[in-house]
Design an enzyme around this catalytic site. Structure first.
Site, mmCIF file in Angstrom:
data_model
loop_
_atom_site.group_PDB
_atom_site.id
_atom_site.type_symbol
_atom_site.label_atom_id
_atom_site.label_comp_id
_atom_site.label_asym_id
_atom_site.label_seq_id
_atom_site.Cartn_x
_atom_site.Cartn_y
_atom_site.Cartn_z
ATOM 1 N N LYS A 1 0.852 -1.194 0.000
ATOM 2 C CA LYS A 1 0.000 0.000 0.000
ATOM 3 C C LYS A 1 0.885 1.240 0.000
ATOM 4 O O LYS A 1 1.498 1.598 1.009
ATOM 5 C CB LYS A 1 -0.902 0.038 1.233
ATOM 6 C CG LYS A 1 -1.969 1.120 1.083
ATOM 7 C CD LYS A 1 -2.313 1.839 2.360
ATOM 8 C CE LYS A 1 -1.543 3.083 2.615
ATOM 9 N NZ LYS A 1 -1.727 4.206 1.700
ATOM 10 N N GLY B 1 6.943 5.938 7.918
ATOM 11 C CA GLY B 1 6.046 7.092 7.960
ATOM 12 C C GLY B 1 6.246 7.849 9.256
ATOM 13 O O GLY B 1 7.310 7.786 9.875
ATOM 14 N N GLU C 1 9.816 2.457 10.628
ATOM 15 C CA GLU C 1 10.813 3.516 10.445
ATOM 16 C C GLU C 1 10.070 4.840 10.447
ATOM 17 O O GLU C 1 9.185 5.053 9.611
ATOM 18 C CB GLU C 1 11.568 3.325 9.124
ATOM 19 C CG GLU C 1 12.553 2.168 9.142
ATOM 20 C CD GLU C 1 13.597 2.281 10.232
ATOM 21 O OE1 GLU C 1 13.901 3.406 10.667
ATOM 22 O OE2 GLU C 1 14.093 1.235 10.673
ATOM 23 N N GLU D 1 9.609 17.443 14.651
ATOM 24 C CA GLU D 1 9.884 17.227 13.235
ATOM 25 C C GLU D 1 8.955 18.105 12.395
ATOM 26 O O GLU D 1 7.736 18.090 12.580
ATOM 27 C CB GLU D 1 9.657 15.760 12.844
ATOM 28 C CG GLU D 1 10.023 15.508 11.385
ATOM 29 C CD GLU D 1 9.750 14.081 10.922
ATOM 30 O OE1 GLU D 1 8.627 13.586 11.129
ATOM 31 O OE2 GLU D 1 10.664 13.472 10.340
ATOM 32 N N GLN E 1 1.259 19.951 3.634
ATOM 33 C CA GLN E 1 2.619 20.010 4.167
ATOM 34 C C GLN E 1 3.140 21.449 4.128
ATOM 35 O O GLN E 1 3.842 21.886 5.044
ATOM 36 C CB GLN E 1 3.540 19.072 3.376
ATOM 37 C CG GLN E 1 4.971 19.002 3.904
ATOM 38 C CD GLN E 1 5.077 18.458 5.312
ATOM 39 O OE1 GLN E 1 4.500 17.423 5.635
ATOM 40 N NE2 GLN E 1 5.809 19.157 6.186
ATOM 41 N N GLY F 1 2.927 5.334 13.053
ATOM 42 C CA GLY F 1 3.659 4.140 13.504
ATOM 43 C C GLY F 1 3.104 3.604 14.814
ATOM 44 O O GLY F 1 2.925 2.397 14.982
HETATM 45 P P1 NAD Z 1 2.291 9.012 7.293
HETATM 46 O O1 NAD Z 1 2.564 8.391 8.609
HETATM 47 O O2 NAD Z 1 1.240 10.029 7.206
HETATM 48 O O3 NAD Z 1 1.905 7.894 6.218
HETATM 49 C C1 NAD Z 1 2.757 6.808 5.921
HETATM 50 C C2 NAD Z 1 1.926 5.681 5.332
HETATM 51 O O4 NAD Z 1 1.062 5.159 6.337
HETATM 52 C C3 NAD Z 1 1.016 6.114 4.180
HETATM 53 O O5 NAD Z 1 1.003 5.110 3.181
HETATM 54 C C4 NAD Z 1 -0.332 6.229 4.851
HETATM 55 O O6 NAD Z 1 -1.415 6.081 3.957
HETATM 56 C C5 NAD Z 1 -0.264 5.067 5.825
HETATM 57 N N1 NAD Z 1 -1.214 5.126 6.939
HETATM 58 C C6 NAD Z 1 -1.769 6.230 7.502
HETATM 59 N N2 NAD Z 1 -2.600 5.861 8.507
HETATM 60 C C7 NAD Z 1 -2.575 4.512 8.582
HETATM 61 C C8 NAD Z 1 -3.205 3.554 9.415
HETATM 62 N N3 NAD Z 1 -4.047 3.902 10.384
HETATM 63 N N4 NAD Z 1 -2.941 2.245 9.218
HETATM 64 C C9 NAD Z 1 -2.071 1.862 8.257
HETATM 65 N N5 NAD Z 1 -1.459 2.729 7.429
HETATM 66 C C10 NAD Z 1 -1.681 4.049 7.593
HETATM 67 O O7 NAD Z 1 3.702 9.580 6.776
HETATM 68 P P2 NAD Z 1 3.994 10.427 5.455
HETATM 69 O O8 NAD Z 1 3.433 11.800 5.650
HETATM 70 O O9 NAD Z 1 3.623 9.659 4.244
HETATM 71 O O10 NAD Z 1 5.594 10.496 5.475
HETATM 72 C C11 NAD Z 1 6.317 11.432 6.224
HETATM 73 C C12 NAD Z 1 6.847 10.810 7.490
HETATM 74 O O11 NAD Z 1 7.608 9.662 7.161
HETATM 75 C C13 NAD Z 1 7.806 11.706 8.254
HETATM 76 O O12 NAD Z 1 7.543 11.633 9.632
HETATM 77 C C14 NAD Z 1 9.173 11.113 7.969
HETATM 78 O O13 NAD Z 1 10.164 11.349 8.930
HETATM 79 C C15 NAD Z 1 8.838 9.667 7.866
HETATM 80 N N6 NAD Z 1 9.863 8.938 7.116
HETATM 81 C C16 NAD Z 1 10.690 8.117 7.819
HETATM 82 C C17 NAD Z 1 11.690 7.429 7.164
HETATM 83 C C18 NAD Z 1 12.589 6.500 7.912
HETATM 84 O O14 NAD Z 1 13.160 5.625 7.289
HETATM 85 N N7 NAD Z 1 12.751 6.644 9.216
HETATM 86 C C19 NAD Z 1 11.838 7.565 5.779
HETATM 87 C C20 NAD Z 1 10.975 8.408 5.101
HETATM 88 C C21 NAD Z 1 9.978 9.088 5.775
#
Ligand code: NAD
Length: 484
Positions: free
Chosen positions: A176, A229, A253, A386, A334, A234
């Site tokens: 997904k 994410g 992550e 962040e 954003q 998470g």
């Molecule tokens: P997000 O947490 O909003 O979404 C990430 C993913 O999770 C998306 O596909 C989203 O649709 C899904 N999601 C959302 N709610 C969910 C739920 N209840 N159940 C299952 N899946 C769900 O993050 P984002 O805005 O897409 O990305 C930015 C974030 O990602 C930042 O905090 C960034 O630091 C982090 N990030 C971390 C790393 C790493 O490796 N540590 C790498 C890249 C980005």
């Protein structure tokens, strides 16, 4: 005659399937530009995909390493051959510059090629048992069905570094992607599918986090979740993963607030390059971006002047324009987050030393000047939370000890960096930094794909991703005893 735009469908059980809804993929450099139409799946689609992945698992888990290697290697070749075209697609939907987009596709190809090799190198142990005549062996087996949930900021590299090891070690996958970037995800799945994956081994369900992601994290037919994410998502996922009848293995992550320490003895030009590259390129939308510059007194003013001088020479613009250094923010939501933090920084008493203004350019997009705050106290929100945009803070410190303390004084622990010519300080910093990744005289972002990746504290949970360490997450260990 108008041509009907192609709808990009979900892949479930080897079939491209429409969904009840369709979403438009909008270009953040020019919001009039619809990059493509993509199926938007729901709970039913996610459930069908899990069923397909379960049904495909027994046969796929018994395939030879050679077969899995060959499929991944073929996909790697196609990705590499198409990196200009797919880099353009990636930059059009995510907003990073074209060289950055092409570079990311190249990285995804390298990840697939590396993981093709890993399919041939599944490790195991054989040891003398402790009882007379007993022989023991430790083998690794695939987990089963892996749910892959990815963010928008690396739309092809992150899915590649999760899906490739899952497949290499014999798991089946339901993927997904993030809602904002379905194009790169679709292209990756299409390539892997045509490289020869049997039906159901890799399934793609584009759709919302709460619906499609929610099913993957709570469905008893999914054995493990690899997620990247935000921390907030998470934490929610972690609860879902352990609440059902099957407690899933998970790899989370998440966010960062990564420091770059600059000491008096640093090479100034190098420090400025590390700072600007690490904080502002890719529009600061990298989990490993440096967002806190911690600078000792003797070099502070020269460092700030030189960073501002470098920022003055950077062009913010359309991601596909030659000469653009920094593309747009990914979307309006954003952009509003970035602007609200810039306002918070000013209210808190930090000095907005450069930038931070939204820009109106020739095409309607989410353009923002990179922002540099100085006179930042470590307790301010802009120095603690962040932001995930092109915003960095400078905090002045007395000496190395104070800098190290401040670098570690955060709930996050993903990447840290130091610029210094002192071997003693560099060594001490490497040993005492509370982070998964430490860089000396390098930008905090920009990592090798053959090495383990991940953080500590609130930044990560579970085994590392990438490189040879990926096997620890994507396989389960079995210990066998035989009396002979
Ligand atoms: P997000 O947490 O909003 O979404 C990430 C993913 O999770 C998306 O596909 C989203 O649709 C899904 N999601 C959302 N709610 C969910 C739920 N209840 N159940 C299952 N899946 C769900 O993050 P984002 O805005 O897409 O990305 C930015 C974030 O990602 C930042 O905090 C960034 O630091 C982090 N990030 C971390 C790393 C790493 O490796 N540590 C790498 C890249 C980005």
């Amino acid at each position: 005659m108008s041509l009907k735009p192609t709808l990009h469908c979900n892949l479930i059980g080897g079939q491209w399937c429409e969904a009840a809804e369709v979403s438009e993929n909008i270009n953040p450099s020019d919001t009039r530009d619809v990059v493509g139409l993509y199926a938007r799946g729901g709970r039913d689609d996610a459930e069908r995909a899990v069923d397909a992945a379960r049904a495909a698992f027994p046969a796929w888990s018994q395939t030879t390493p050679q077969l899995r290697h060959d499929i991944l290697a073929r996909a790697a070749q196609e990705l590499a051959a198409r990196k200009e075209e797919l880099g353009r697609l990636l930059s059009s939907e995510e907003g990073k510059t074209l060289p950055e987009g092409i570079g990311e596709v190249g990285r995804a190809a390298s990840v697939l090629a590396f993981m093709a090799g890993e399919a041939l190198r599944v490790p195991g142990d054989r040891m003398a048992g402790l009882l007379p005549g007993s022989e023991t062996e430790v083998t690794r087996e695939p987990l089963g069905v892996v749910g892959v949930v990815s963010p928008w900021n690396f739309p092809i590299a992150i899915p590649a570094w999760k899906i490739a090891p899952a497949l290499a070690f014999g798991n089946t996958v339901v993927f997904k992607p993030a809602e904002l970037v379905p194009g790169s995800a679709w292209a990756l799945v299409d390539i892997l599918h045509r490289a020869g994956l049997p039906p159901g081994v890799l399934n793609l369900v584009m759709g919302s986090g709460s619906q499609v992601g929610g099913v993957l994290c709570s469905h008893p037919g999914v054995d493990a979740i690899s997620f990247t994410g935000s921390v907030a998502t998470g934490r929610r996922i972690a609860v879902d993963c352990v609440s059902g009848s099957v407690m899933k293995r998970m790899q989370l992550e998440m966010g960062g607030k990564n420091p770059l320490v600059v000491l008096d003895d640093a090479d100034l030009d190098m420090a400025v390059e590390c700072a600007v590259q690490g904080a502002f390129f890719s529009t600061g939308q990298r989990c490993t971006a440096s967002s806190r510059f911690i600078v000792t007194e003797g070099i502070h003013d020269r460092f700030v002047r030189a960073v501002i001088g470098r920022l003055e020479g950077l062009k913010v613009g359309h991601a596909l324009d030659a000469g653009t250094h920094i593309g747009p923010v990914v979307d309006d939501k954003q952009l509003q987050v970035d602007l609200s933090y810039i306002a918070i920084g000013v209210q808190e008493g930090a000095r907005l030393a450069w930038g931070g203004k939204p820009l109106n350019l020739q095409t309607p997009g989410f353009y923002l000047q990179p922002a540099l705050f100085t006179e930042v106290d470590a307790t301010m929100r802009v120095a603690r939370e962040e932001i995930f945009g092109p915003v960095a803070t400078v905090t002045r410190v007395k000496d190395f000890d104070e800098a190290l303390h401040m670098a570690n004084a955060t709930e996050f622990g993903l990447a840290v960096g130091i610029c210094t010519t002192s071997l003693r300080h560099a060594t001490h910093f490497k040993r005492h930094a509370q982070a998964g990744i430490v860089k000396v005289n390098q930008a905090t972002s920009g990592l090798d794909y053959h090495l383990p990746f991940g953080g500590r504290k609130a930044s990560s949970y579970g085994p590392r991703e990438q490189g040879r360490y990926a096997v620890d997450f994507y396989t389960v260990v079995k210990t066998a005893y035989t009396s002979v």
